[in-house]
Design a protein around this motif. Structure first.
Motif, mmCIF file in Angstrom:
data_model
loop_
_atom_site.group_PDB
_atom_site.id
_atom_site.type_symbol
_atom_site.label_atom_id
_atom_site.label_comp_id
_atom_site.label_asym_id
_atom_site.label_seq_id
_atom_site.Cartn_x
_atom_site.Cartn_y
_atom_site.Cartn_z
ATOM 1 N N LEU A 1 38.177 -2.280 -11.994
ATOM 2 C CA LEU A 1 37.112 -1.306 -12.276
ATOM 3 C C LEU A 1 35.766 -2.005 -12.427
ATOM 4 N N VAL A 2 35.752 -3.134 -13.110
ATOM 5 C CA VAL A 2 34.515 -3.909 -13.254
ATOM 6 C C VAL A 2 34.047 -4.407 -11.891
ATOM 7 N N ARG A 3 34.995 -4.918 -11.104
ATOM 8 C CA ARG A 3 34.653 -5.437 -9.774
ATOM 9 C C ARG A 3 34.048 -4.348 -8.892
ATOM 10 N N GLY A 4 34.536 -3.128 -9.062
ATOM 11 C CA GLY A 4 34.032 -2.000 -8.280
ATOM 12 C C GLY A 4 32.835 -1.305 -8.910
ATOM 13 N N ARG A 5 32.311 -1.887 -10.009
ATOM 14 C CA ARG A 5 31.134 -1.341 -10.728
ATOM 15 C C ARG A 5 31.400 0.066 -11.253
ATOM 16 N N ARG A 6 32.658 0.384 -11.534
ATOM 17 C CA ARG A 6 32.998 1.654 -12.179
ATOM 18 C C ARG A 6 33.015 1.397 -13.687
ATOM 19 N N LEU A 7 31.825 1.170 -14.234
ATOM 20 C CA LEU A 7 31.705 0.604 -15.580
ATOM 21 C C LEU A 7 32.069 1.589 -16.683
ATOM 22 N N ASP A 8 31.802 2.882 -16.485
ATOM 23 C CA ASP A 8 32.180 3.873 -17.503
ATOM 24 C C ASP A 8 33.692 3.869 -17.696
ATOM 25 N N GLU A 9 34.417 3.862 -16.579
ATOM 26 C CA GLU A 9 35.884 3.841 -16.644
ATOM 27 C C GLU A 9 36.381 2.497 -17.167
ATOM 28 N N ALA A 10 35.679 1.434 -16.810
ATOM 29 C CA ALA A 10 36.072 0.098 -17.283
ATOM 30 C C ALA A 10 35.993 0.014 -18.802
ATOM 31 N N ALA A 11 34.953 0.611 -19.383
ATOM 32 C CA ALA A 11 34.794 0.591 -20.842
ATOM 33 C C ALA A 11 35.974 1.271 -21.528
ATOM 34 N N VAL A 12 36.422 2.383 -20.961
ATOM 35 C CA VAL A 12 37.571 3.119 -21.523
ATOM 36 C C VAL A 12 38.847 2.293 -21.380
ATOM 37 N N ASN B 1 37.105 -14.132 -14.487
ATOM 38 C CA ASN B 1 35.983 -14.287 -13.571
ATOM 39 C C ASN B 1 35.082 -13.054 -13.500
ATOM 40 N N ASP B 2 35.691 -11.870 -13.501
ATOM 41 C CA ASP B 2 34.897 -10.636 -13.381
ATOM 42 C C ASP B 2 33.974 -10.447 -14.580
ATOM 43 N N TYR B 3 34.439 -10.827 -15.770
ATOM 44 C CA TYR B 3 33.608 -10.689 -16.967
ATOM 45 C C TYR B 3 32.571 -11.808 -17.055
ATOM 46 N N ALA B 4 32.961 -13.013 -16.622
ATOM 47 C CA ALA B 4 32.004 -14.120 -16.607
ATOM 48 C C ALA B 4 30.818 -13.788 -15.701
ATOM 49 N N LYS B 5 31.103 -13.132 -14.579
ATOM 50 C CA LYS B 5 30.025 -12.730 -13.663
ATOM 51 C C LYS B 5 29.105 -11.699 -14.309
ATOM 52 N N LEU B 6 29.690 -10.794 -15.108
ATOM 53 C CA LEU B 6 28.851 -9.827 -15.827
ATOM 54 C C LEU B 6 27.879 -10.548 -16.751
ATOM 55 N N GLY B 7 28.385 -11.572 -17.446
ATOM 56 C CA GLY B 7 27.524 -12.329 -18.356
ATOM 57 C C GLY B 7 26.403 -13.036 -17.614
ATOM 58 N N LEU B 8 26.741 -13.689 -16.518
ATOM 59 C CA LEU B 8 25.742 -14.467 -15.781
ATOM 60 C C LEU B 8 24.680 -13.589 -15.128
ATOM 61 N N SER B 9 25.029 -12.338 -14.852
ATOM 62 C CA SER B 9 24.072 -11.439 -14.187
ATOM 63 C C SER B 9 23.343 -10.508 -15.162
ATOM 64 N N LEU B 10 23.577 -10.696 -16.461
ATOM 65 C CA LEU B 10 22.973 -9.800 -17.460
ATOM 66 C C LEU B 10 21.491 -10.114 -17.654
ATOM 67 N N THR B 11 20.658 -9.099 -17.533
ATOM 68 C CA THR B 11 19.217 -9.253 -17.787
ATOM 69 C C THR B 11 18.787 -8.251 -18.848
ATOM 70 N N VAL B 12 17.769 -8.623 -19.591
ATOM 71 C CA VAL B 12 17.276 -7.752 -20.657
ATOM 72 C C VAL B 12 16.448 -6.623 -20.061
ATOM 73 N N PRO B 13 16.266 -5.531 -20.785
ATOM 74 C CA PRO B 13 15.437 -4.429 -20.285
ATOM 75 C C PRO B 13 14.026 -4.917 -19.969
ATOM 76 N N GLY B 14 13.486 -4.499 -18.856
ATOM 77 C CA GLY B 14 12.144 -4.918 -18.475
ATOM 78 C C GLY B 14 12.138 -6.203 -17.676
ATOM 79 N N GLY B 15 13.276 -6.900 -17.635
ATOM 80 C CA GLY B 15 13.394 -8.106 -16.830
ATOM 81 C C GLY B 15 12.562 -9.266 -17.313
ATOM 82 N N ASP B 16 12.243 -9.330 -18.616
ATOM 83 C CA ASP B 16 11.445 -10.438 -19.159
ATOM 84 C C ASP B 16 12.251 -11.727 -19.072
ATOM 85 N N LYS B 17 11.700 -12.754 -18.481
ATOM 86 C CA LYS B 17 12.434 -13.991 -18.254
ATOM 87 C C LYS B 17 12.150 -15.073 -19.285
#
Length: 341
Positions: free
Chosen positions: A191-202, A291-307
């Motif tokens: 579900l995470v891999r397919g970006r079905r995140l609402d279902e993944a949370a459940v 791996n699927d969760y590690a990728k979520l962490g590495l791609s996480l950006t804050v609101p507004g994209g402040d670097k």
């Protein structure tokens, strides 16, 4: 003296030898095919009826079809093997032997997999699973569904998710919670891999609840990290914070490095501090997750994209008055000062 003469073999003899070796495999395959055809003929004979034989001998026919299927399979004649397994299954069904019929259907499905007919394979394996359930062997049914999920996972992930969830449900009904949580885990990752995140949370919440039931608390901590990452990718900070607070009731979580890291992550995300968020997500605790969760962490950006980290505001002190900016900063820090737990 050392003899330097070499023995030479004519090239035509080498080519004949190669042909003989390669044809040996063909001969063995042909023998297996003939063996299979002989068993098919015997099976059909057992199914015939006459004046002195009113009822087909389904049991003997099924045995012969099974032997034929194995012979065809060894000869890599998967179409013929599939047909033989299918006829074996029908013979067992006619004989009311549901378990053996399901086994034969499952084997027919695996032959279809060898032929790259994955959807047809899954259909037959699912049919086998239903028969296992009807026969009162739910564990075997769940194993068959898991096998079907593996067959289709790389071709049709949505179908695989459905199969893994069905498998988990069967195991859960049988109170085999460790097997159930493993299946929910497979579904969650897809579900995470397919970006079905609402279902993944459940789905991750179901995993977490089961790990809590079997008192595997350290894995609960990891599932909380996965939950938070999913919620933040859903841009739902409130849900992320809530699941950390709720996890504080899990024994040992409040004192764990997982809890401390999540508090840092949420603080950085809330304050739009990309550096802090990236530091947490690049830590070994996050990088060595599935791996699927590690990728979520590495791609996480804050609101507004402040670097960059916000530069600290220099407090301005008024004569005879309180430090305004400093007191405002303290208000912001209050939420994390004692930790979320």
């Amino acid at each position: 003296m050392v003899c330097t003469h070499r023995l030479s073999v004519p090239s035509w003899r080498l080519s004949v030898l190669t042909v003989r070796v390669s044809s040996l495999g063909d001969i063995m395959a042909a023998q297996k095919i003939n063996e299979g055809l002989e068993h098919i003929a015997k099976a059909e004979k057992y199914l015939k009826t006459g004046l002195l034989k009113w009822k087909p001998d389904y049991d003997s026919a099924a045995t012969e079809y099974s032997k034929a299927a194995v012979a065809f399979k060894n000869a890599k004649q998967y179409e013929q093997a599939k047909e033989a397994y299918y006829k074996e299954a029908i013979s067992h069904e006619n004989n009311k032997a549901l378990f053996h019929a399901a086994k034969a259907y499952e084997q027919a499905g695996m032959m279809l997999k060898e032929m790259q007919r994955h959807n047809d394979a899954v259909e037959l394996i699912q049919k086998a699973s239903m028969m296992y359930l009807e026969n009162g062997t739910p564990d075997t049914a769940a194993i068959a569904l898991d096998r079907a999920g593996k067959v289709i996972e790389n071709i049709n992930p949505d179908k695989a998710i459905q199969l893994y969830q069905q498998t988990a449900s069967v195991f859960e009904n049988e109170e085999r919670l460790r097997q159930a949580v493993e299946m929910y885990g497979k579904a969650s990752r897809l579900l995470v891999r397919g970006r079905r995140l609402d279902e993944a949370a459940v789905s991750i919440q179901k995993e977490k609840n089961l790990y809590k039931d079997i008192e595997n608390y350290p894995t609960c901590y990891k599932k909380t990290i996965a939950q938070v990452l999913v919620h933040l990718h859903r841009n739902d900070y409130v849900a992320a914070e809530k699941c950390v607070r709720e996890s504080c009731s899990i024994p040992g979580f409040s004192e764990s490095e997982d809890c401390a890291a999540l508090e840092q992550l949420l603080e950085g995300y809330d304050q739009q501090d990309q550096d802090q968020v990236s530091d947490v997500c690049n830590s070994p605790l996050f990088k060595y997750m599935d791996n699927d969760y590690a990728k979520l962490g590495l791609s996480l950006t804050v609101p507004g994209g402040d670097k960059k980290k916000k530069s600290p505001v220099t407090p301005q002190v008024k004569a005879g008055g309180p430090t305004v900016a400093a007191s405002h900063g303290n208000e912001e820090d209050d939420e994390y000062a004692g930790g979320l737990c």
